[in-house]
Design an enzyme around this catalytic site. Structure first.
Site, mmCIF file in Angstrom:
data_model
loop_
_atom_site.group_PDB
_atom_site.id
_atom_site.type_symbol
_atom_site.label_atom_id
_atom_site.label_comp_id
_atom_site.label_asym_id
_atom_site.label_seq_id
_atom_site.Cartn_x
_atom_site.Cartn_y
_atom_site.Cartn_z
ATOM 1 N N GLN A 167 -5.312 1.139 -1.462
ATOM 2 C CA GLN A 167 -4.507 0.898 -1.865
ATOM 3 C C GLN A 167 -4.285 -0.924 -1.233
ATOM 4 O O GLN A 167 -4.588 -1.431 -1.826
ATOM 5 C CB GLN A 167 -3.260 1.164 -2.709
ATOM 6 C CG GLN A 167 -3.129 2.261 -3.720
ATOM 7 C CD GLN A 167 -2.035 2.585 -4.454
ATOM 8 O OE1 GLN A 167 -0.682 1.936 -3.710
ATOM 9 N NE2 GLN A 167 -1.779 3.016 -4.987
ATOM 10 N N ASP A 313 -3.306 13.343 -2.747
ATOM 11 C CA ASP A 313 -2.246 13.543 -4.133
ATOM 12 C C ASP A 313 -2.099 14.683 -4.587
ATOM 13 O O ASP A 313 -1.724 15.488 -5.365
ATOM 14 C CB ASP A 313 -3.090 12.607 -5.662
ATOM 15 C CG ASP A 313 -3.054 11.391 -5.050
ATOM 16 O OD1 ASP A 313 -1.439 10.063 -4.299
ATOM 17 O OD2 ASP A 313 -3.785 10.319 -5.365
HETATM 18 C C1 S3P Z 1 -5.198 5.404 -4.973
HETATM 19 C C2 S3P Z 1 -4.553 5.402 -3.705
HETATM 20 C C3 S3P Z 1 -3.689 6.453 -2.991
HETATM 21 C C4 S3P Z 1 -3.206 7.614 -4.677
HETATM 22 C C5 S3P Z 1 -3.034 6.820 -5.197
HETATM 23 C C6 S3P Z 1 -4.195 6.037 -6.070
HETATM 24 C C7 S3P Z 1 -5.372 4.331 -5.060
HETATM 25 O O1 S3P Z 1 -2.806 5.859 -1.918
HETATM 26 O O2 S3P Z 1 -2.465 8.362 -3.131
HETATM 27 O O3 S3P Z 1 -2.512 7.502 -6.566
HETATM 28 O O4 S3P Z 1 -6.311 4.556 -6.801
HETATM 29 O O5 S3P Z 1 -6.277 3.131 -4.432
HETATM 30 P P1 S3P Z 1 -2.734 5.002 -0.887
HETATM 31 O O6 S3P Z 1 -4.514 4.376 -0.919
HETATM 32 O O7 S3P Z 1 -1.741 4.629 -0.393
HETATM 33 O O8 S3P Z 1 -2.854 6.506 0.310
#
Ligand code: S3P
Length: 426
Positions: A167, A313
């Protein structure tokens, strides 16, 4: 809503097709909205999170229509237009808030991003800090939503993140797509790379070198995208198949990107019987079918370091798997699990203990001593967390007595089809 789950005595059999990947669905709408032209997104997720992204880009002037239940037609001028009051709701979706903040920071208009109660408690410093280094102006209360974004011209940065987070990475790459000069993002371990793959597919100037990604300001081309199935949704079925006696079934159309397939490596380390069939590439993403069979002798393992971003996840349902494996399964380096839709380390520990799982909470993970009888017979709280609700359902399939799950309706966030598909195999 309270959901009651009974022990499954006869095994899960048959075949299911796993619905659309949430991470890729979000990106398909966001990136196609930034591309000038028209395209089709097939097999779009029906989860509430992806609908938050879809509604947000509609508000930003992009033409998005469903041509059938799972197909979107997206028509964009390649530029975003501020909505009537400049306030955009991200609902429960961290992916929407963190990625969109990278898109909106560099616009020539101001915006406010809001979230529901759970999202408003999640940390946003991880994106505010690097965006500010790029010249962004973002106000918040103690780095929590709502985020007040004053659109500014941005410049590239060379940023080394302490977190391995897709993210955060995607937020900075999206800001870099509209910034002067080059943006380089480096992370300790490679997190999911759907942004890199899709931006490359849509013609962005992006290069990957190990744990670093470099991007420069680019125009995107509108191109059709087919979204593969979500391995994070498949995970509940993989675990159910491995632990419910007499199970043997096939899960079709599962996204098998190597930055997401950590659960398969863990299942193999635990001696689980999974077979990967029919591997193929769909819109730049690896996809496969998975045959899962009940495995009587599962063994424990250690999950740490670079494993973590590849299965972040899936850890709640992996805890259920570990409860049925011989020996001590140790999960470490996963402190960011505390910052998800709930504090997944604490909530998982408190709830699984109620049904007889021998689980110990650690600051950065948990330890489970497996192969203990699950007595069930309790009501478990889902804490408004979709992945906890579905993990508890899977635990209920192997518990001696019925369990009840409070807040089961939260499964709609990522996987409204969950129960229907479970029933199809029963
Ligand atoms: C996601 C990245 C993950 C994941 C989330 C979706 C994404 O989070 O836990 O459900 O779509 O980039 P983080 O990148 O913060 O770990």
């Amino acid at each position: 809503m309270i959901k009651r789950v009974l022990k499954c005595n006869k095994g899960l059999t048959g075949e299911i097709t796993i619905p659309s990947d949430k991470s890729i669905s979000h990106r398909a709408v966001m990136f196609s909205s930034l591309a000038k032209g028209e395209c089709t997104v097939k097999n779009f997720s029906s989860g509430a999170d992806c609908h938050s992204t879809l509604n947000l880009f509609k508000q930003l002037g992009v033409n998005i229509d469903f041509t059938d239940e799972k197909t979107l037609k997206i028509k964009s001028e390649g530029t975003l237009i501020p909505g009537s009051n400049n306030i955009y709701s991200c609902g429960n979706s961290g992916t929407t808030m963190r990625l969109v903040s990278g898109i909106l920071a560099g616009q020539n208009f101001d915006s406010t991003l809001t979230g529901d109660e759970s999202l408003s408690k999640r940390p946003m410093k991880r994106v505010i800090e690097p965006l500010t280094l790029m010249g962004a102006k973002i106000e918040s209360t103690d780095s929590h939503a709502p985020l007040y974004i004053k659109g500014q011209p941005l410049h590239g940065i060379n940023y080394s993140s302490k977190l391995s987070s897709a993210q955060v990475k995607s937020c900075i790459l999206l800001a870099g797509l509209n910034a002067e000069g080059e943006t380089v993002f480096t992370e300790p371990y490679v997190s999911r790379n759907h942004t890199e793959l899709m931006l490359d597919y849509l013609g962005a100037d992006i290069k990957v070198d190990g744990n670093s990604v470099t991007i420069s300001s680019s125009e995107l081309e509108a191109k059709d995208i087919y979204v593969v199935g979500d391995i994070s949704s498949a995970a509940f079925f993989i675990v159910a198949g491995l632990i419910v006696p007499n199970s043997d079934f096939v899960i079709k159309n599962v996204g098998f990107n190597s930055t997401r397939s950590g659960i398969i490596d863990v299942v193999r380390r635990m001696n689980g019987n999974v077979e990967i069939l029919n591997e193929r590439i769909v819109s730049g993403e690896l996809c496969a079918d998975i045959r899962v069979k009940y495995t009587e002798f599962l063994k424990s393992c250690t999950i740490e370091g670079e494993d973590i971003p590849r299965l972040i996840d899936e850890l709640p349902v992996i805890a259920v798997l570990a409860s049925q494996a011989e020996g001590e399964t140790v999960v470490k380096d996963a402190q960011d699990l505390r910052n998800k839709e709930s504090d997944r380390i604490k909530c998982l520990t408190d709830e699984l203990r109620k049904i007889g799982v021998d689980i110990e909470e650690r600051e950065d993970g948990f330890i489970i001593d497996g192969k203990k009888r699950l007595k069930g017979g309790s009501e478990l709280e889902s804490y408004h967390d979709h992945r906890l609700a579905m993990s508890f359902y899977v635990a209920g399939l192997v518990s001696e007595n019925e369990i009840a799950i409070n807040g089961f309706e939260w499964t709609k966030i990522s996987f409204p089809e969950f129960e229907q598909l479970m029933e199809k195999l029963s």
